[in-house]
Design an enzyme around this catalytic site. Structure first.
Site, PDB file in Angstrom:
ATOM      1  N   VAL A 168       7.693 -14.038 -14.063  1.00  0.00           N
ATOM      2  CA  VAL A 168       6.738 -13.498 -15.032  1.00  0.00           C
ATOM      3  C   VAL A 168       7.230 -13.503 -16.479  1.00  0.00           C
ATOM      4  CG1 VAL A 168       7.342 -11.097 -14.542  1.00  0.00           C
ATOM      5  CG2 VAL A 168       5.109 -11.633 -15.479  1.00  0.00           C
TER       6      VAL A 168
ATOM      7  N   SER B  37      11.542 -23.932  -7.943  1.00  0.00           N
ATOM      8  CA  SER B  37      10.511 -24.359  -6.992  1.00  0.00           C
ATOM      9  C   SER B  37       9.308 -24.871  -7.791  1.00  0.00           C
ATOM     10  CB  SER B  37      10.087 -23.199  -6.104  1.00  0.00           C
ATOM     11  OG  SER B  37       9.306 -22.293  -6.853  1.00  0.00           O
TER      12      SER B  37
ATOM     13  N   VAL C 167      16.266 -16.736 -16.193  1.00  0.00           N
ATOM     14  CA  VAL C 167      16.534 -16.465 -14.772  1.00  0.00           C
ATOM     15  C   VAL C 167      17.369 -15.197 -14.666  1.00  0.00           C
ATOM     16  CG1 VAL C 167      16.413 -18.921 -14.182  1.00  0.00           C
ATOM     17  CG2 VAL C 167      18.644 -17.902 -14.685  1.00  0.00           C
TER      18      VAL C 167
ATOM     19  N   LYS D  96      20.993  -6.034 -27.673  1.00  0.00           N
ATOM     20  CA  LYS D  96      19.976  -5.741 -26.650  1.00  0.00           C
ATOM     21  C   LYS D  96      20.495  -4.710 -25.651  1.00  0.00           C
ATOM     22  CE  LYS D  96      16.239  -5.785 -24.227  1.00  0.00           C
ATOM     23  NZ  LYS D  96      16.370  -5.759 -22.840  1.00  0.00           N
TER      24      LYS D  96
ATOM     25  N   ASN E  92      18.908  -1.010 -24.839  1.00  0.00           N
ATOM     26  CA  ASN E  92      18.593  -0.437 -23.531  1.00  0.00           C
ATOM     27  C   ASN E  92      19.268   0.912 -23.321  1.00  0.00           C
ATOM     28  OD1 ASN E  92      17.245  -2.865 -23.208  1.00  0.00           O
ATOM     29  ND2 ASN E  92      17.862  -3.096 -21.082  1.00  0.00           N
TER      30      ASN E  92
ATOM     31  N   GLU F 234      17.229   3.255 -25.064  1.00  0.00           N
ATOM     32  CA  GLU F 234      16.013   3.404 -24.246  1.00  0.00           C
ATOM     33  C   GLU F 234      16.235   4.453 -23.143  1.00  0.00           C
ATOM     34  OE1 GLU F 234      14.305  -0.411 -22.788  1.00  0.00           O
ATOM     35  OE2 GLU F 234      14.556   0.383 -20.776  1.00  0.00           O
TER      36      GLU F 234
ATOM     37  N   ARG G 201      49.612  18.063 -24.613  1.00  0.00           N
ATOM     38  CA  ARG G 201      50.178  16.735 -24.297  1.00  0.00           C
ATOM     39  C   ARG G 201      51.652  16.678 -24.679  1.00  0.00           C
ATOM     40  NH1 ARG G 201      48.541  12.809 -27.244  1.00  0.00           N
ATOM     41  NH2 ARG G 201      48.776  11.138 -25.718  1.00  0.00           N
TER      42      ARG G 201
HETATM   43  C1  6PG Z   1      13.055  -4.180 -22.366  1.00  0.00           C
HETATM   44  C2  6PG Z   1      13.549  -3.395 -21.185  1.00  0.00           C
HETATM   45  C3  6PG Z   1      13.846  -4.312 -20.049  1.00  0.00           C
HETATM   46  C4  6PG Z   1      13.926  -3.612 -18.728  1.00  0.00           C
HETATM   47  C5  6PG Z   1      15.062  -2.653 -18.623  1.00  0.00           C
HETATM   48  C6  6PG Z   1      14.855  -1.704 -17.474  1.00  0.00           C
HETATM   49  O1  6PG Z   1      13.685  -4.049 -23.393  1.00  0.00           O
HETATM   50  O2  6PG Z   1      12.061  -4.881 -22.243  1.00  0.00           O
HETATM   51  O3  6PG Z   1      14.694  -2.715 -21.556  1.00  0.00           O
HETATM   52  O4  6PG Z   1      14.985  -5.034 -20.380  1.00  0.00           O
HETATM   53  O5  6PG Z   1      12.737  -2.980 -18.488  1.00  0.00           O
HETATM   54  O6  6PG Z   1      16.224  -3.385 -18.479  1.00  0.00           O
HETATM   55  O7  6PG Z   1      16.073  -1.227 -17.117  1.00  0.00           O
HETATM   56  P1  6PG Z   1      16.336  -0.345 -15.859  1.00  0.00           P
HETATM   57  O8  6PG Z   1      15.721  -1.004 -14.681  1.00  0.00           O
HETATM   58  O9  6PG Z   1      17.813  -0.287 -15.823  1.00  0.00           O
HETATM   59  O10 6PG Z   1      15.697   0.984 -16.138  1.00  0.00           O
END
Ligand code: 6PG
Length: 477
Positions: free
Chosen positions: A12, A34, A74, A182, A186, A189, A446
């Site tokens: 996708v 494929s 991929v 990136k 995440n 995120e 320490r």
């Molecule tokens: C994005 C998302 C994408 C993905 C995450 C989900 O920027 O489009 O971050 O990369 O949805 O990697 O990560 P998890 O499955 O670890 O929550």
């Protein structure tokens, strides 16, 4: 006519990127392991633009204009290496291979170095925005050589999301810089999602609100400074009712958050670089804890306060307090993430423009938010800003949030509502602003047990105290 770009890997994400390119008038060569997927794409979406379906690696390479530009979409890891190994021998000097998957930046650095030896450009590229983003305009974070961006940049900027007409795509830096950024995206995120989830738990636990009512609260928040994609979709999820049971959707979902690895990588690299990204780390741990089914089962019934609804003035202001605490904690999470990008840049020799990163996160990606306009402005005003927390509007926001932030965390503690995200953000904030930290005592410990030495506040050099003798003499180490 030859294709200006090719996409291999037509699941996708790859399919939608290819369609996005074609919809923007670019001729796209298609390839998939494929054949069925390639045929399917052309059958279903062939009318959207110019596609050249190909059914072998050689045919794919031959369909491309020079310098050839191949986008690989991929699975990260071995499948990516396999595809590179398949195509690299067929390419010529100056051709470009783009890895648009969620690769680990260390793999990207390795691949880039190997392909550079062969005269090929390897561009590890972050793409955010999920399936919809890939089709309608993602945020794109390409690494790799400046030269590769000359041919690739215009194409990617063309298909990226736009905010105020500005493309959400910029050349991040050499080799693994794009995938590194990136990865941190995440990580942020994860932190953002965790903070929002804690806000939900607080509103429910301390006010007794139902999910649908909390959805309304989030919707209101989404009209203000918290305006963001994640708040918007949270409201959608919360107001959704499960068709089978009629219950709130959020109540029929197993409360174990999964993860594919990018958040974990962010924390691992944060540890390696010595950057305190505690907000991101707590978010990753919160997912791990939620998934620790046996541990949770064994711990059920441990003593603690019962959740009960607040009343009076406390209840009245609570939702607003949570909004302020959420905003302040969000600033902390982003401050930590940007510090990690600074640290990564210094470690790997990338000259990353943090303002440019904030700018391309304003649209297309999962963490897109109005807030990123202000982050962009903050780094534009001061590119080497040590922390977002000290920058004008953010400083003011955390100042205004003080009472709320503390009372929300205190309420959570009192009612036994776990808020690792809010709590760690506040602890980080207090530690940063502290005049003195108890780290001095840790140094003393320490030195006591391991003669690990310490530095003094009033003199240069390192010192060791003879703890075993009565006099406890100090000497330079
Ligand atoms: C994005 C998302 C994408 C993905 C995450 C989900 O920027 O489009 O971050 O990369 O949805 O990697 O990560 P998890 O499955 O670890 O929550």
């Amino acid at each position: 006519k030859k294709a200006s770009i090719g996409v291999t890997g037509l699941a996708v994400m790859g399919r939608n990127l290819a369609r996005n390119l074609a919809r923007h008038g670019h001729t796209v060569a298609l390839h998939n392991r494929s054949e069925a997927r390639t045929r399917e794409l052309v059958e279903q979406f062939g009318h959207e633009g110019e596609f050249i379906p190909t059914y072998s690696a050689q045919e794919f390479v031959d369909a491309l204009d020079r310098p050839r530009q191949i986008v690989i979409m991929v699975k990260a890891g071995a499948p990516t290496d396999a595809v590179i190994d398949e195509f690299a021998p067929l390419l010529e000097k100056g051709d470009v291979i783009v890895d648009a998957g969620n690769a680990h930046f260390a793999d990207t650095r390795r691949r880039e170095a190997a392909l550079r030896e062969q005269g090929l450009h390897f561009v590890g590229t972050g793409v955010s925005g999920g399936e919809e983003g890939a089709l309608h305009g993602p945020s794109i974070m390409p690494g790799g050589s400046v030269e590769s961006y000359q041919s690739l940049g215009p194409l990617f900027e063309d298909i990226s999301a736009k905010v105020d007409g500005v493309p959400c795509c910029t050349h991040i830096g050499p080799d693994g810089a794009g995938h590194f950024v990136k990865m941190v995206h995440n990580g942020i995120e994860y932190a953002d999602m965790q903070l929002i989830a804690e806000s939900f738990d607080l509103l429910r636990g301390a006010l007794g609100y139902e999910p649908a009512r909390i959805a309304e609260v989030f919707k209101t928040w989404n009209t203000g400074r918290l305006d963001s994609y994640l708040i918007e979709i949270t409201a959608e999820v919360l107001k959704h009712t499960d068709a089978a049971t009629g219950k709130p959707f959020v109540d029929i979902v197993t409360d174990q958050a999964e993860q594919k690895g990018t958040g974990r990588w962010t924390v691992q690299i944060g540890l390696d670089l010595g950057v305190p990204i505690s907000g991101i780390a707590e978010a990753v741990f919160a997912r791990s804890l939620s998934g620790s089914a046996d541990l949770r089962k064994a711990s059920r019934g441990l003593p603690g306060p019962a959740r009960k609804a607040l009343s009076g003035a406390e209840a009245e202001s609570f939702a607003d307090d949570v909004e302020r605490a959420l905003y302040a904690s969000k600033i902390v999470a982003y401050a930590q993430g940007f510090n990690q990008i600074q640290a990564g840049g210094a470690e790997y020799g990338w000259d990353i423009d943090l303002g440019a990163v904030a700018k391309i996160w304003r649209g297309g990606c999962i963490i897109r938010a109005k807030f990123l306009d202000d982050v962009t402005a903050a780094f534009a005003a001061e590119p080497k800003l040590p922390t977002l927390l000290t920058s004008g509007d953010f400083r003011k926001a955390v100042e205004d949030a003080q009472d709320s932030w503390r009372s929300v965390v205190a309420t959570a503690v009192k009612l036994g509502i776990p808020t690792p995200g809010f709590s760690t953000a506040l602890a980080y904030y207090d530690a940063l602003r502290a005049e003195r930290l108890p780290a001095a005592l840790v140094q003393g410990q320490r030195d006591f047990f391991g003669a690990h030495t310490y530095r003094r506040v009033d003199r240069e050099g390192s010192f060791h105290t003879e703890w075993a003798t009565d006099e406890r003499a100090e000497h330079s180490a």
